[in-house]
Scaffold this active site. Structure first.
Site, PDB file in Angstrom:
ATOM      1  N   GLN A  69     -20.868  35.457  -6.633  1.00  0.00           N
ATOM      2  CA  GLN A  69     -21.036  36.951  -6.860  1.00  0.00           C
ATOM      3  C   GLN A  69     -21.767  37.494  -7.183  1.00  0.00           C
ATOM      4  O   GLN A  69     -21.236  38.599  -7.091  1.00  0.00           O
ATOM      5  CB  GLN A  69     -20.219  36.310  -8.918  1.00  0.00           C
ATOM      6  CG  GLN A  69     -20.767  35.964  -9.581  1.00  0.00           C
ATOM      7  CD  GLN A  69     -19.583  36.640 -10.676  1.00  0.00           C
ATOM      8  OE1 GLN A  69     -19.513  34.897 -10.379  1.00  0.00           O
ATOM      9  NE2 GLN A  69     -19.949  37.086 -11.422  1.00  0.00           N
TER      10      GLN A  69
ATOM     11  N   CYS B 272     -16.109  36.940 -11.178  1.00  0.00           N
ATOM     12  CA  CYS B 272     -15.746  35.879 -11.339  1.00  0.00           C
ATOM     13  C   CYS B 272     -13.844  34.976 -10.594  1.00  0.00           C
ATOM     14  O   CYS B 272     -13.758  35.024 -10.329  1.00  0.00           O
ATOM     15  CB  CYS B 272     -16.532  35.213 -12.519  1.00  0.00           C
ATOM     16  SG  CYS B 272     -15.803  35.172 -13.945  1.00  0.00           S
TER      17      CYS B 272
ATOM     18  N   HIS C 242     -15.096  32.907 -18.229  1.00  0.00           N
ATOM     19  CA  HIS C 242     -15.473  32.498 -17.162  1.00  0.00           C
ATOM     20  C   HIS C 242     -14.489  31.986 -16.056  1.00  0.00           C
ATOM     21  O   HIS C 242     -13.603  31.229 -16.706  1.00  0.00           O
ATOM     22  CB  HIS C 242     -17.118  31.908 -16.832  1.00  0.00           C
ATOM     23  CG  HIS C 242     -17.912  31.860 -15.533  1.00  0.00           C
ATOM     24  ND1 HIS C 242     -17.992  33.065 -15.064  1.00  0.00           N
ATOM     25  CD2 HIS C 242     -17.664  30.537 -15.390  1.00  0.00           C
ATOM     26  CE1 HIS C 242     -18.718  32.579 -13.392  1.00  0.00           C
ATOM     27  NE2 HIS C 242     -18.619  31.031 -13.993  1.00  0.00           N
TER      28      HIS C 242
ATOM     29  N   ASN D 217     -18.010  26.650  -8.881  1.00  0.00           N
ATOM     30  CA  ASN D 217     -18.958  28.097  -9.833  1.00  0.00           C
ATOM     31  C   ASN D 217     -18.716  28.763  -8.171  1.00  0.00           C
ATOM     32  O   ASN D 217     -18.919  28.647  -6.758  1.00  0.00           O
ATOM     33  CB  ASN D 217     -19.958  27.468 -10.581  1.00  0.00           C
ATOM     34  CG  ASN D 217     -19.810  28.261 -11.608  1.00  0.00           C
ATOM     35  OD1 ASN D 217     -19.153  29.631 -11.286  1.00  0.00           O
ATOM     36  ND2 ASN D 217     -20.793  28.043 -12.930  1.00  0.00           N
TER      37      ASN D 217
END
Length: 348
Positions: free
Chosen positions: A147, A154, A291, A312
């Site tokens: 990102q 996110c 997140h 992630n």
């Protein structure tokens, strides 16, 4: 009232303060790096070279060296405890705890239980749950993305990753989809591009617009831009809606993941999480959800430690090639780092 989680807010604001001390602000995890865990200044010099980091003034470098050494001591102390996970001096090693948290700052309003209908429980009444599962092995997960350092997107990455997976499961085709389209085109009171947002707003936008562009057609730029309203040549991903998983229920979450990956909100603001390198994360963290990530599987170690397999959006330089294994079935009903508090998935 929809349940939502404001994720990664103020990444761009943090950059404003960091740019005063850093002259080479490129993505610090853009090329392969080596691990640096020791304290001497030559280790910091090597770390700077590894991450292409440079500082405008000697005083700036000296202050960052002190932060680096403090973080290295923290990393060494945690690793010395022989926990089931390890930390390393990664791209965050010259930042304070407050700066690390600022990167992922967010807001979580009260949960409205009316969001969680009986539809979920009915859908998975008779689900067979294998002992372990990895949706990557089934070809339903795209490669880890990045990102970037200047965009709190996110929420878009979490939503898109879930849609990519459910699309592959339903059609057999795995296609990388556009996070940038959501960053540019979702503009609500709670989702505003790089300033943060909510994965559910991303899902709803895909429903309202009858699909989502591919990443190739609408590539990621890492900044908020004017929405490109030109229709792509082909809509490659469409969803009918999305569904919440009952909160604070890891068993319900397990049943959902047994059928498809699930987007979840977590508290990623701790130093231990930021410096995670490998193993099953059992570290201290709270429930201040800030997140968005994607659960792509689960399993159990040879020592009997259950875990979630989590994708992630911090590039393959972080964690286990971009993934983290997080302890599963903990005593707290909300799960480690609040992983069971705010989970949802698209319906295709």
């Amino acid at each position: 009232m929809a349940r939502f989680t404001l994720s990664c807010l103020s990444l761009a604001l943090f950059l404003t303060t960091l740019v005063e001390t850093t002259t080479a602000l490129q993505l610090p995890w853009s090329t392969p790096r080596t691990q640096v865990d020791s304290l001497p200044s030559q280790s910091f010099t090597q770390w700077m070279a590894n991450y292409a980091r440079a500082y405008e003034h000697a005083s700036d470098q000296e202050s960052r060296l002190k932060i680096f050494e403090d973080n290295a001591r923290f990393i060494d102390s945690v690793n010395a405890e022989k926990r089931p996970f390890k930390l390393k001096a990664n791209m965050f090693a010259d930042r304070t705890k407050d700066e690390l948290r600022f990167l992922r700052m967010g807001f979580r309003p009260p949960i409205n239980a009316s969001n969680f209908s009986s539809a979920f429980m009915h859908e998975y009444d008779n689900v067979s749950v294998p002992q372990s599962l990895d949706w990557r092995e089934k070809g339903a997960v795209t490669p880890v993305k990045d990102q970037g350092f200047t965009c709190g997107s996110c929420w878009a990455f979490g939503a898109v990753a879930a849609v990519e997976s459910i699309t592959q499961i339903r059609t057999g085709k795995l296609v990388s989809l556009s996070e940038q389209e959501l960053v540019d085109c979702v503009n609500t009171t709670r989702s505003q591009g790089c300033k943060g947002g909510f994965k559910e707003d991303g899902f709803q936008s895909i429903v309202d617009n009858c699909g989502l562009s591919t990443e190739a057609e609408y590539p990621y730029r890492g900044v908020s831009r004017t929405c490109n309203t030109e229709e792509p040549s082909t809509w490659v991903a469409k969803i009918k809606g999305y569904r919440y998983i009952p909160p604070n229920n890891e068993n319900a979450l397990l049943k959902a993941v047994a059928n498809h990956p699930v987007a979840v909100s977590i508290d990623a603001g701790s130093k231990a999480f930021g410096f995670y390198s490998e193993g099953v994360f059992t570290g201290e963290c709270g429930t201040n959800l800030d997140h968005e990530v994607l659960i792509v599987g689960y399993g159990i170690t040879e020592d009997g430690l259950k875990y979630w397999l989590v994708k992630n959006s911090w590039s393959t330089e972080w964690g286990e090639r971009g993934y983290i294994r997080m302890q599963r079935d903990v005593a707290a009903p909300e799960g480690i780092c609040g992983i069971a508090m705010a989970a949802s998935y698209p319906i295709a």
